[in-house]
Design a protein around this motif. Structure first.
Motif, PDB file in Angstrom:
ATOM      1  N   LEU A  64       6.638  -2.862   0.039  1.00 48.64           N
ATOM      2  CA  LEU A  64       5.634  -1.817  -0.199  1.00 48.64           C
ATOM      3  C   LEU A  64       6.330  -0.509  -0.558  1.00 48.64           C
ATOM      4  O   LEU A  64       5.900   0.212  -1.467  1.00 48.64           O
ATOM      5  CB  LEU A  64       4.762  -1.621   1.055  1.00 48.64           C
ATOM      6  CG  LEU A  64       3.810  -2.775   1.413  1.00 48.64           C
ATOM      7  CD1 LEU A  64       3.195  -2.545   2.793  1.00 48.64           C
ATOM      8  CD2 LEU A  64       2.710  -2.923   0.369  1.00 48.64           C
ATOM      9  N   CYS A 109       0.549   5.383   4.290  1.00 46.76           N
ATOM     10  CA  CYS A 109       1.505   4.992   5.328  1.00 46.76           C
ATOM     11  C   CYS A 109       2.739   5.886   5.276  1.00 46.76           C
ATOM     12  O   CYS A 109       3.315   6.109   4.210  1.00 46.76           O
ATOM     13  CB  CYS A 109       1.905   3.539   5.134  1.00 46.76           C
ATOM     14  SG  CYS A 109       3.137   2.955   6.291  1.00 46.76           S
ATOM     15  N   CYS A 112       6.032   3.539   4.240  1.00 47.42           N
ATOM     16  CA  CYS A 112       6.240   3.009   2.888  1.00 47.42           C
ATOM     17  C   CYS A 112       5.575   3.860   1.805  1.00 47.42           C
ATOM     18  O   CYS A 112       5.865   3.692   0.620  1.00 47.42           O
ATOM     19  CB  CYS A 112       5.728   1.574   2.808  1.00 47.42           C
ATOM     20  SG  CYS A 112       3.932   1.458   2.949  1.00 47.42           S
ATOM     21  N   HIS A 137       0.705   1.410   8.283  1.00 49.41           N
ATOM     22  CA  HIS A 137       0.288   0.010   8.192  1.00 49.41           C
ATOM     23  C   HIS A 137       0.652  -0.661   9.511  1.00 49.41           C
ATOM     24  O   HIS A 137       1.685  -0.343  10.112  1.00 49.41           O
ATOM     25  CB  HIS A 137       1.051  -0.727   7.081  1.00 49.41           C
ATOM     26  CG  HIS A 137       0.636  -0.326   5.702  1.00 49.41           C
ATOM     27  ND1 HIS A 137       1.503   0.233   4.815  1.00 49.41           N
ATOM     28  CD2 HIS A 137      -0.557  -0.437   5.071  1.00 49.41           C
ATOM     29  CE1 HIS A 137       0.860   0.469   3.667  1.00 49.41           C
ATOM     30  NE2 HIS A 137      -0.390   0.081   3.804  1.00 49.41           N
ATOM     31  N   CYS A 140       4.003  -1.972   9.062  1.00 43.87           N
ATOM     32  CA  CYS A 140       5.082  -0.980   9.020  1.00 43.87           C
ATOM     33  C   CYS A 140       5.433  -0.452  10.412  1.00 43.87           C
ATOM     34  O   CYS A 140       6.570  -0.062  10.662  1.00 43.87           O
ATOM     35  CB  CYS A 140       4.720   0.147   8.053  1.00 43.87           C
ATOM     36  SG  CYS A 140       4.766  -0.417   6.326  1.00 43.87           S
TER      37      CYS A 140
HETATM   38 ZN   LIG Z   1       3.456   0.963   5.202  1.00 41.62          ZN
END
Ligand SMILES: [Zn+2]
Length: 237
Positions: A64, A109, A112, A137, A140
């Motif tokens: 990502l 996010c 990312c 996320h 993440c």
């Molecule tokens: Zn992320």
């Protein structure tokens, strides 16, 4: 004991089923239904799925991040680990979108830089657009913890290596330790200009290995010598 568990599980599954949106990531649902204790809410089911699969989360977070690329003008710098979002030392993975200067704001996010959708998922299965209440996320979060504390995943990494020491090929002892193949101080010293997010691979599975403690001690002595010279060291350590 198992009757008690079954009762709890039935209730949790009933709650989960009731709260489940019509579309739900299949892998996360399969995982939830196979748990000893079913997660009672969809969001918990997603989190539980990623926690069970840190290597997938690591790969996904880096993929990502590759979609976002580094923001213009960004370079890896260290700070005091506080307000500006810069890491305090070279052990913190570089994360431009955590920095106040480059943060993309709610719905994106901070690891990312990509949009976060319903339930912290990374794909908009529901066509509802970015979730403005989210800045991580679900995957993440797990990737970040994995990068920050790979030693917590020693068991998983040992299994990947079939319990053989990555340095000597001998059997791994109980006291074996998780190690960065390219030590992070050398990443900072020699690879600092690697493009982001390729840099993140130094924190992820591609740069992790489990080695026996005596081998690790030798590597750590090298790092200690580097650190004692003070060269290149900035705020923090
Ligand atoms: Zn992320």
């Amino acid at each position: 004991m198992s009757e008690w568990r079954d009762a709890i599980n039935r209730k949790a599954l009933a709650r989960l089923t009731k709260a489940l949106p019509p579309l739900f990531p299949r892998a996360a649902l399969t995982h939830a239904l196979a748990r000893r204790f079913a997660p009672p809410m969809p969001r918990l089911a997603i989190d539980s799925y990623w926690r069970a699969h840190p290597l997938r989360a690591d790969r996904l977070a880096r993929a990502l991040a590759a979609r976002s690329g580094a923001p213009d003008g960004w370079t890896w710098r260290l700070g005091d680990g506080k307000a500006d979002g810069l890491g305090a030392n070279f052990r913190t993975p570089p994360a431009p979108y955590r920095e106040s200067r480059f943060a993309r704001g709610p719905g994106f996010c901070c690891v990312c830089g990509q949009p976060v959708y319903r339930l912290g998922w990374h794909v908009d299965l529901w066509n509802r657009g970015a979730n403005r209440n989210a800045v991580w996320h679900s995957a993440c979060v797990v990737a970040w913890d994995f990068w920050r504390g790979p030693a917590d995943h020693a068991g998983l990494l040992k299994r990947l290596q079939r319990r053989r020491c990555a340095a000597t090929g001998g059997r791994l002892w109980k006291t074996a330790e998780v190690d960065h193949r390219v030590p992070l101080f050398r990443v900072w010293r020699e690879h600092r200009d690697t493009a982001w997010p390729s840099l993140l691979a130094f924190w992820g599975a591609p740069n992790l290995q489990v080695i026996n403690r005596d081998v690790h001690a030798g590597k750590c002595a090298e790092e200690a010598r580097f650190r004692s010279t003070g060269v290149d060291l900035m705020v923090g350590d």
